[in-house]
Scaffold this active site. Structure first.
Site: not given
Lengths: 257, 212
Positions: B82, B192, B194
């Site tokens: 990011c 992202h 995650e």
């Protein structure tokens, strides 16, 4: 090819338990936020929103643990709303694993709070929730006003002006609920949704009134929303998220499948 | 036991990154740290970030981590997430212009007023949600991830690499922008992983196995 329109199931959480009877086939514990979030993730939910409706502030800490538990096991974006009033509240939820917090009454009480939160934590994690109701008579120019306390208390604030202002203050997204439609299953207020979406430069999530899959598609196609949020049509297993996405795709909307 | 250090310099919540790595790499020690020695001794390093680039550079300096990030980016498997990849470039337009780490050549540019050239419709900024990443070249971190898979994005500034060869993935939002850049031991993504469900977890698993 491009950005998908999002479908976001919303879960009401009271003292750590999901309420309003979520119904999944063969779910072990219908009140367990982790299990329900995992199901929605498997169905292809693009994000999950938790609304903390816990009345007592003493029990608010429970929500932090809920978010920690869910964020440890479900790897899609999580938003938490309800009772976010201070920068400390925002930090606690983000540290617990929330990606965004949704601010509603605290923004009306003190609009600068939105600016401060966006500056401190970044615009991307600040969602401003707007509960609006039509206040015009038939035949008049449409006008919508912000209401608080579940739609009972008028504020005198024009919803479109407010959305623009929150955009300028650094909100990263607007969660718009048409209070006249909430719970009616008659579909979004498309005129309101479109007015807000066209007034701001940030994404708008439409909420309130979804009863059919066509309503979801209309929120995007006619309301110009960037995402749609619904609760009961998913909770009561009337439709799965995947069915909703297939339907939207059939109507020409780009979705993540 | 090999280790992954997630650099914690006060820019955003790193819990999700740590949890996702623990999930896909149970035999790896995952540490969230601002300790210079931890970072320098770790086998792999993750450089995340959220918020504004000015705060990012200031916090790195405040925690005395600027040179550590540079060093790690030069010699061990290094994953930027990011704001991380933005900080790796030379310069960002954000906050009136900020000099970045200059590990990779390029600039960070605001999306600005965007329209879809096909329909004329306005595109919202931040670019928020699930978009497709087109893998421009094969890379160990793309292994097992279908071409044009969707990942979760949220950002208002994008990477403009000075060297087209560094771009290993691009994404369309009114135009094609670099959503993944890589060189040697560095892999850096604008999205992202995650928060990107299975595709994201696979990318993190690939990173945990990566030996450039």
């Amino acid at each position: 090819m491009g950005l998908a329109k999002r479908i976001i199931p919303c879960l009401d959480v009271d003292r750590g338990r999901v309420v309003k009877g979520v119904k999944f086939v063969e779910i072990r514990d219908a009140g367990d936020p982790v299990e329900i979030a995992r199901r929605y993730d498997q169905q292809g939910a693009d994000e999950i929103t938790f609304l903390d409706i816990t009345a007592s502030s003493d029990d608010r800490e429970t929500m932090v643990h809920v978010v920690e538990q869910v964020a440890s096991q479900v790897f899609i974006p999580l938003t938490v709303g309800g009772g976010i009033r201070t920068l400390g509240d925002v930090r606690r939820m983000l540290n617990a694993g929330a990606d965004k917090v949704s601010i509603n009454t605290a923004a009306i009480a003190r609009p600068e709070f939105v600016r401060e939160a966006a500056e401190r934590f970044g615009n991307q994690c600040i969602v401003v929730a707007i509960d609006a109701k039509a206040v015009h008579q038939d035949g008049e120019t449409p006008r919508w006003e912000i209401f608080t306390h579940g739609g009972r208390k008028p504020t005198g604030i024009d919803a479109v002006e407010w959305a623009r202002r929150m955009n300028a203050y650094g909100a990263g997204e607007i969660l718009l609920t048409s209070m006249d439609r909430d719970g009616t299953k008659r579909g979004f207020n498309l005129e309101l949704t479109r007015a807000i979406s066209e007034a701001v430069t940030i994404p708008v999530i439409a909420s309130g009134g979804v009863g059919t899959l066509d309503h979801l598609a209309e929120g995007i196609l006619l309301g110009k929303a960037d995402a749609v949020l619904a609760a009961s049509i998913f909770h009561f297993a009337e439709y799965t998220i995947e069915q909703a996405k297939r339907h939207m795709q059939a109507r020409g909307i780009e979705v993540r499948l | 036991m090999s280790s992954i250090a997630i650099i914690d310099y006060g820019m955003g919540n790193l819990r999700s990154v740590a949890k996702a790595l623990e999930q896909v790499a149970p035999n790896v020690r995952v540490i969230v740290t601002q300790n210079r020695a931890d970072i320098l001794h770790a086998d792999r390093v993750v450089f995340p970030g959220q918020g504004s680039i000015r705060d990012c550079m200031r916090e790195l300096a405040h925690w005395n981590l600027t040179d550590v990030v540079r060093e790690a980016a030069l010699n061990k498997p290094f994953l930027g997430l990011c704001l991380g990849p933005q900080a790796l470039l030379t310069f960002s337009e954000e906050n009136g212009g900020v000099d970045c780490l200059n590990v990779l050549p390029g600039r960070v540019v605001w999306f600005g007023e965007l329209r879809d050239p096909r329909t004329g419709e306005r595109l919202k900024v931040p670019h928020m949600g699930w978009n497709q990443v087109h893998q421009k070249s094969s890379h160990p971190l793309w292994q097992g991830i279908a071409q044009d898979s969707r990942f979760y994005f949220v950002h208002s500034y994008y990477l403009q690499s000075a060297e087209p060869s560094l771009v290993v993935g691009h994404t369309w939002y009114g135009f094609d922008f670099a959503s993944a850049i890589a060189r040697d031991n560095i892999f850096a993504v604008q999205f992202h992983p995650e928060k990107s469900a299975q595709a994201g977890l696979r990318l993190l698993a690939n990173f945990a196995d990566w030996s450039p």
